[in-house]
Design a protein around this motif. Structure first.
Motif, PDB file in Angstrom:
ATOM      1  N   GLU A   1       0.838  -1.203   0.000  1.00 26.22           N
ATOM      2  CA  GLU A   1       0.000   0.000   0.000  1.00 26.22           C
ATOM      3  C   GLU A   1       0.872   1.251   0.000  1.00 26.22           C
ATOM      4  N   TYR A   2       1.924   1.237   0.819  1.00 25.24           N
ATOM      5  CA  TYR A   2       2.847   2.374   0.856  1.00 25.24           C
ATOM      6  C   TYR A   2       3.551   2.544  -0.494  1.00 25.24           C
ATOM      7  N   MET A   3       3.970   1.422  -1.095  1.00 19.84           N
ATOM      8  CA  MET A   3       4.689   1.503  -2.374  1.00 19.84           C
ATOM      9  C   MET A   3       3.805   2.028  -3.498  1.00 19.84           C
ATOM     10  N   SER A   4       2.533   1.665  -3.460  1.00 17.59           N
ATOM     11  CA  SER A   4       1.627   2.062  -4.546  1.00 17.59           C
ATOM     12  C   SER A   4       1.142   3.504  -4.398  1.00 17.59           C
ATOM     13  N   SER A   5       1.341   4.092  -3.216  1.00 20.09           N
ATOM     14  CA  SER A   5       0.875   5.466  -2.988  1.00 20.09           C
ATOM     15  C   SER A   5       1.893   6.480  -3.512  1.00 20.09           C
ATOM     16  N   GLU A   6       1.418   7.508  -4.196  1.00 23.08           N
ATOM     17  CA  GLU A   6       2.295   8.562  -4.712  1.00 23.08           C
ATOM     18  C   GLU A   6       2.617   9.594  -3.640  1.00 23.08           C
ATOM     19  N   ASP A   7       1.746   9.741  -2.657  1.00 25.68           N
ATOM     20  CA  ASP A   7       1.915  10.787  -1.641  1.00 25.68           C
ATOM     21  C   ASP A   7       1.662  10.193  -0.253  1.00 25.68           C
ATOM     22  N   LEU A   8       2.735  10.096   0.549  1.00 26.05           N
ATOM     23  CA  LEU A   8       2.612   9.551   1.898  1.00 26.05           C
ATOM     24  C   LEU A   8       2.653  10.639   2.968  1.00 26.05           C
ATOM     25  N   SER A   9       2.495  11.900   2.550  1.00 20.91           N
ATOM     26  CA  SER A   9       2.567  12.990   3.529  1.00 20.91           C
ATOM     27  C   SER A   9       1.458  12.857   4.576  1.00 20.91           C
ATOM     28  N   GLY A  10       0.287  12.367   4.145  1.00 24.28           N
ATOM     29  CA  GLY A  10      -0.813  12.165   5.091  1.00 24.28           C
ATOM     30  C   GLY A  10      -0.479  11.084   6.110  1.00 24.28           C
ATOM     31  N   VAL A  11       0.167  10.005   5.650  1.00 30.79           N
ATOM     32  CA  VAL A  11       0.581   8.923   6.551  1.00 30.79           C
ATOM     33  C   VAL A  11       1.619   9.441   7.543  1.00 30.79           C
ATOM     34  N   ILE A  12       2.585  10.217   7.030  1.00 30.26           N
ATOM     35  CA  ILE A  12       3.636  10.785   7.887  1.00 30.26           C
ATOM     36  C   ILE A  12       3.007  11.673   8.968  1.00 30.26           C
ATOM     37  N   ALA A  13       2.029  12.508   8.549  1.00 32.97           N
ATOM     38  CA  ALA A  13       1.376  13.421   9.494  1.00 32.97           C
ATOM     39  C   ALA A  13       0.611  12.646  10.568  1.00 32.97           C
TER      40      ALA A  13
ATOM     41  N   LEU B   1       1.281   9.524  11.606  1.00 31.98           N
ATOM     42  CA  LEU B   1       2.264   8.901  12.489  1.00 31.98           C
ATOM     43  C   LEU B   1       2.833   9.932  13.469  1.00 31.98           C
ATOM     44  N   ARG B   2       3.083  11.141  12.953  1.00 29.64           N
ATOM     45  CA  ARG B   2       3.640  12.198  13.801  1.00 29.64           C
ATOM     46  C   ARG B   2       2.649  12.597  14.895  1.00 29.64           C
ATOM     47  N   LEU B   3       1.373  12.692  14.530  1.00 30.36           N
ATOM     48  CA  LEU B   3       0.350  13.080  15.505  1.00 30.36           C
ATOM     49  C   LEU B   3       0.239  12.039  16.622  1.00 30.36           C
ATOM     50  N   HIS B   4       0.252  10.749  16.244  1.00 29.11           N
ATOM     51  CA  HIS B   4       0.194   9.686  17.248  1.00 29.11           C
ATOM     52  C   HIS B   4       1.404   9.765  18.180  1.00 29.11           C
TER      53      HIS B   4
ATOM     54  N   ARG C   1      -0.900  22.616  19.775  1.00 33.09           N
ATOM     55  CA  ARG C   1       0.171  23.582  19.510  1.00 33.09           C
ATOM     56  C   ARG C   1       1.436  22.894  18.992  1.00 33.09           C
ATOM     57  N   VAL C   2       1.796  21.763  19.606  1.00 29.99           N
ATOM     58  CA  VAL C   2       2.990  21.044  19.153  1.00 29.99           C
ATOM     59  C   VAL C   2       2.803  20.574  17.715  1.00 29.99           C
ATOM     60  N   GLU C   3       1.627  20.040  17.415  1.00 30.80           N
ATOM     61  CA  GLU C   3       1.361  19.575  16.043  1.00 30.80           C
ATOM     62  C   GLU C   3       1.433  20.729  15.059  1.00 30.80           C
ATOM     63  N   ALA C   4       0.895  21.897  15.437  1.00 33.61           N
ATOM     64  CA  ALA C   4       0.948  23.074  14.558  1.00 33.61           C
ATOM     65  C   ALA C   4       2.398  23.472  14.279  1.00 33.61           C
TER      66      ALA C   4
ATOM     67  N   ASP D   1       7.067   1.530  17.695  1.00 36.03           N
ATOM     68  CA  ASP D   1       8.471   1.861  17.437  1.00 36.03           C
ATOM     69  C   ASP D   1       8.629   2.466  16.045  1.00 36.03           C
ATOM     70  N   MET D   2       7.895   1.911  15.075  1.00 39.95           N
ATOM     71  CA  MET D   2       7.971   2.440  13.710  1.00 39.95           C
ATOM     72  C   MET D   2       7.511   3.893  13.667  1.00 39.95           C
ATOM     73  N   ARG D   3       6.384   4.194  14.357  1.00 39.98           N
ATOM     74  CA  ARG D   3       5.870   5.570  14.376  1.00 39.98           C
ATOM     75  C   ARG D   3       6.929   6.529  14.907  1.00 39.98           C
ATOM     76  N   LEU D   4       7.564   6.128  15.993  1.00 44.70           N
ATOM     77  CA  LEU D   4       8.567   6.987  16.623  1.00 44.70           C
ATOM     78  C   LEU D   4       9.767   7.203  15.699  1.00 44.70           C
ATOM     79  N   ARG D   5      10.240   6.136  15.078  1.00 47.61           N
ATOM     80  CA  ARG D   5      11.438   6.244  14.227  1.00 47.61           C
ATOM     81  C   ARG D   5      11.166   7.088  12.987  1.00 47.61           C
ATOM     82  N   VAL D   6      10.007   6.868  12.355  1.00 48.14           N
ATOM     83  CA  VAL D   6       9.673   7.656  11.156  1.00 48.14           C
ATOM     84  C   VAL D   6       9.591   9.137  11.512  1.00 48.14           C
ATOM     85  N   THR D   7       8.939   9.431  12.633  1.00 49.95           N
ATOM     86  CA  THR D   7       8.793  10.825  13.056  1.00 49.95           C
ATOM     87  C   THR D   7      10.160  11.450  13.335  1.00 49.95           C
ATOM     88  N   GLN D   8      11.018  10.738  14.059  1.00 46.84           N
ATOM     89  CA  GLN D   8      12.358  11.244  14.346  1.00 46.84           C
ATOM     90  C   GLN D   8      13.127  11.534  13.061  1.00 46.84           C
TER      91      GLN D   8
END
Length: 914
Positions: free
Chosen positions: A660-672, A674-677, A732-735, A811-818
């Motif tokens: 699913e990740y490979m087939s997606s052209e835009d993962l910015s929503g997924v990144i956002a 993961l960052r919010l979580h 505020r942190v998310e903003a 752990d994946m969420r944390l690493r991607v965000t970092q």
């Protein structure tokens, strides 16, 4: 009693299935005159017509009679072979997703063409799975002539093919290959970083040749792609020297040959501690102290290597390498390695170079791989004895197909001797007697060691013979094919040459190929071919008169299927033949499972040296022992599968999410997301629920945000504001995090950032999945001990594996965000070396192969201890702008030189995501 009565009245389930299939045979035969009247062009156009009908919604079942009639006629014209009625039935069984048991010599390779042709009409591809590369190449070459005539394409998957060649082979209508190649391609595909790089299509239908060998015999061994782990070769050598002394004292260990396990006794534990202390291995404490866990593991594997594994039976040493011997075929399995340090222990035992240990990157069992196919079917000469396992594990029913001609082979009762020496002398006597009258003999042994021992006896008697230890498939096939020549004596491991028929008098096709290879003069080739044909026909008559092929078994195998396979080589297509098995009380099967009872019975009968006992009761006793072993092996495979099913559910989820990740052209929503979580987890960890600001850990939260989001925020100031709570802080942190990400995107360009986001997500996913697999391996090794606490190990494994999987996703969420919060373009080289993945290879199933090209990024650079990942462009050249970089990414192959002029490969320069 009632079951026998029901079978007498209604027939067995097999009889009822055969009747249903036999009803369709006249319908196919009735079409034959019409199809024969078609020209070649009209016959070939039928494929186009069938495909159009499938596209309009007509089912393959409805087209079966016509498609079978067309394929049979094409085979008659192109191959000179017309399918028998029983072969039509076998093909119908394959099409229905079942297993066709057909005796040796009944033409299973030709049977498959009917089902393959019909199912290939859908355009979704059909995989024909064979047991070795030779058979895959041979069958693909022979049958591609037929498929090509009918307008279908054929591909073959063999080792050392490039990805482009593999992709082309999988894109064909029909793809031949081995189970190992198909399985490893599946694993490698799920380590790729682009859908375009994957070689396999979605699965449709697999037809497995020699299905019992692949789905039963090899099912206990998982396919593993692994990478190098820490080097501990010195410890293996030291422990080996210690265990070599220990095994000289039998009272120090208990060996269970039935379970193939060995454990230290109490005296052994004390003795090994003494020896390890003398060797300086145990620095402090006892052997079973927590800091000596690794030493315990090395001792256990070394003990197994010395007590359970025998040179020239389980493995051989060649060119300074320990090479595994397949217990079912006797073949060398070069490139395969035992896992969990056992292979290193064997290398230490044999004093050869110790290869580095490996860590699992991806794995799957054959059971779970083949269950991925929507339709699975198979064919073999021996499946009925394992019908229950096929039904329970794979949901496959077995249908026994009658032979085209009645079997005339005479199967005599087993001869049982007191010792192995007496047995082999009796075998040599029978070989001498049989060959004297011109009758060909095939002798089956269970190991290379025993075949060479028998060979030495025959050589001592001056008897000429061939010894076939299944070292080379091509040579193996040619020798086996000529084993039916008058007076030929062939000694072979039980399963050698599987897939090749033994024809009485010799094999015309193979002899013709051998004697005309390299001759270009057509007239000369025709003359030689005719001479060979005449000689083989004359030999066929002589062998037929002498009684046909005589098959001699020197030992009963653990599995009845292997014995039946050996026996089935004689008496093909109504030929005469004989078979007899020779046993001794020293044979492993009898010694371990029936030795005491049978030995006592033979002593009561006053059996003398050199005498044998022959009785149907003995056959039944041996068969009971075989059934017990088969049941035990089935339980082992079933238990392994229960544990692997837990990992398989997680594997499916991971691979599905990855695609699913490979087939997606835009993962910015997924990144956002993961960052919010991640932000929510951080805030809630430092701000207790419904608490006052005074109870907040503002300093700890500020530090965590710097480490994780690379943001220095005034948390203490916000805490002083009226009405501020945890949700307000999260907003505020998310903003602020969104602003920082927007700035990074503007600096690099949206298109480049989208590509970076995808690679960060995929590489991080791979890293945490690899670590999760290692954790599951460790959990699996010790989970059995939970039984001592009256807890079900399987339930415990399921619960803890689920908890570990949840922790992996966190752990994946944390690493991607970092990583994403520290991505930046730089012109200087990164402060740490590129991780080399060339050492990655497949464990125990196939020769080494490196996975996907972008795998460097899945290495430990993503862990907390490593420097934070950056988008790095190496060299001192001028940094290109974002538009130029994007163009380079689209146009430059990863292994080409970087366009910046640095002289480095693109993947190590501007194309490298660290």
């Amino acid at each position: 009693m009632f079951a026998r009565l029901a079978r007498a009245l209604f027939g067995s389930a097999n009889d009822r299935s055969l009747k249903a299939y036999q009803r369709r045979v006249p319908e196919i035969n009735a079409l034959e005159p019409t199809v024969q009247a078609l020209s070649d062009e009209q016959l070939q156009h039928k494929t186009v017509e069938f495909k159009e009908r499938v596209a309009k919604g007509e089912t393959l079942d409805a087209m079966l009679p016509e498609a079978f009639a067309v394929c049979r006629e094409a085979s008659r014209r192109v191959l000179g072979k017309r399918h028998f009625d029983v072969q039509l039935i076998g093909a119908m069984v394959l099409h229905d997703g079942r297993i066709a048991e057909m005796r040796t010599g009944e033409g299973k390779t030709l049977v498959a063409t009917l089902a393959v042709y019909l199912n290939a009409l859908s355009g979704k591809g059909v995989h024909v799975v064979t047991v070795n590369d030779y058979l895959a190449r041979r069958d693909a070459e022979e049958m591609s002539v037929l498929y090509s005539f009918l307008g279908l394409t054929t591909g073959v998957i063999i080792p050392n093919l490039a990805d482009e060649e593999r992709r082309e082979a999988y894109a064909a209508d029909i793809t031949y290959g081995t189970n190992n190649e198909f399985g490893f391609d599946y694993l490698r595909d799920n380590m790729k970083y682009s859908l375009a790089d994957m070689v396999q299509r979605p699965f449709n239908h697999a037809i497995v040749d020699e299905v019992d060998s692949i789905l039963i015999d090899e099912a206990r061994t998982p396919l593993i792609i692994s990478g190098p782990a820490d080097d501990s070769s010195d410890l293996y050598r030291t422990v080996d020297a210690v265990v070599a002394k220990l095994v000289l004292e039998p009272e120090t260990f208990d060996k269970d040959e039935k379970q193939r396990s060995v454990t230290l006794t109490e005296a052994g534990s004390h003795r090994i501690e003494e020896l390890l202390n003398e060797a300086g291995v145990l620095q402090e404490g006892g052997l079973y102290d927590i800091h000596n866990v690794a030493v315990v593991h090395h001792v256990q594997q070394s003990l197994r290597a010395y007590t359970l594994f025998t040179r020239d039976v389980d493995y051989i040493v060649r060119d300074g390498k320990v090479i595994i011997i397949d217990e079912f075929t006797g073949r060398m399995m070069d490139g395969r390695r035992y896992s969990d340090g056992l292979h290193q222990a064997l290398e230490a035992k044999e004093h050869v170079e110790i290869q580095q240990e490996n860590q699992t990157l991806a794995s799957i069992t054959f059971q779970n791989y083949f269950r991925l196919y929507p339709k699975l079917s198979g064919m073999t000469g021996t499946a009925m004895t394992e019908a229950d396992e096929f039904a329970e594990i794979y949901n496959l029913t077995v249908v026994e197909i009658p032979t085209n001609r009645q079997v005339k082979r005479i199967d005599t009762d087993d001869e049982v001797y007191l010792t192995a020496g007496e047995k082999f002398n009796a075998v040599a006597d029978l070989i001498q007697e049989v060959s004297a009258k011109g009758q060909p003999t095939l002798v089956g042994t269970t190991s290379i060691e025993k075949s060479e021992y028998l060979s030495s006896i025959l050589t001592g008697r001056g008897i000429k013979h061939n010894v076939l230890n299944a070292r080379h498939h091509e040579k193996e096939a040619s020798i086996i094919a000529q084993a039916g020549a008058p007076g030929a004596i062939t000694i072979a491991t039980n399963m050698a040459g599987r897939g090749t028929d033994i024809k009485l008098g010799g094999n015309i096709e193979m002899l013709t190929h051998a004697y005309t290879d390299g001759i270009e003069d057509e007239a000369e080739r025709a003359r030689i071919t005719e001479e060979i044909r005449a000689a083989v026909e004359a030999n066929h008559g002589a062998v037929h008169e002498s009684g046909g092929l005589y098959v001699i078994g020197t030992e009963r195998h653990e599995s009845r299927r292997v014995d039946n396979q050996l026996r089935g080589r004689s008496g093909r297509q109504g030929d005469p033949g004989n078979s007899r098995f020779f046993l001794s009380l020293e044979d492993d099967l009898i010694r371990i499972f029936s030795g005491d009872r049978m030995g006592a019975m033979m002593q009561k009968m006053g059996l003398k040296e050199g005498e044998a006992i022959v009785h149907p009761w003995l056959n039944k006793a041996v068969e009971k022992a075989q059934k017990r072993v088969e049941a035990r092996n089935f339980d082992m495979r079933k238990n392994t599968l229960k544990y692997d099913d837990v990992m398989n559910d997680q594997r499916k989820e991971v691979y599905s999410q990855r695609k699913e990740y490979m087939s997606s052209e835009d993962l910015s929503g997924v990144i956002a997301e993961l960052r919010l979580h991640t932000i929510e987890d951080l805030v809630h960890a430092h701000i207790p629920e419904k608490s006052f600001a005074e109870a907040w850990d503002t300093a700890g939260l500020s530090k965590s945000l710097i480490e994780t989001l690379n943001l220095d925020l005034p948390i203490a100031e916000w805490a002083k504001e009226d009405g501020m709570d945890a949700e307000g802080v999260i907003e505020r942190v998310e903003a602020e995090a969104q602003k920082a990400q927007a700035a990074r995107t503007a600096n690099m360009g949206p298109e480049l950032m989208r590509m970076i986001e995808k690679q960060v997500v995929l590489t991080t996913f791979d890293a945490v999945w690899k670590e999760h697999l290692h954790g599951l391996d460790q959990l699996r090794q010790g989970i059995g001990l939970r039984a001592y606490g009256q807890r079900d190990p399987l339930n415990e494994y399921k619960q803890e594996a689920f908890q570990m999987f949840t922790a992996m996703l966190d752990d994946m969420r944390l690493r991607v965000t970092q990583t994403m919060c520290r991505i930046q373009a730089v012109s200087e080289p990164p402060p740490y070396p590129v991780v080399d993945t060339s050492a990655q290879h497949e464990t125990f199933e196939a020769p080494p192969a490196a996975p996907a090209s972008l795998e460097q990024a899945s290495q430990p650079v993503m862990s907390f201890a490593a420097p934070q990942p950056q988008f790095a462009a190496q060299g001192s050249v001028e940094e290109p702008d974002a538009a130029t970089l994007q163009r380079w990414y689209e146009e430059t192959p990863r292994n080409a030189l970087c366009p910046c002029g640095s002289g480095q490969k693109f993947k190590h320069c501007h194309g490298r995501l660290a």
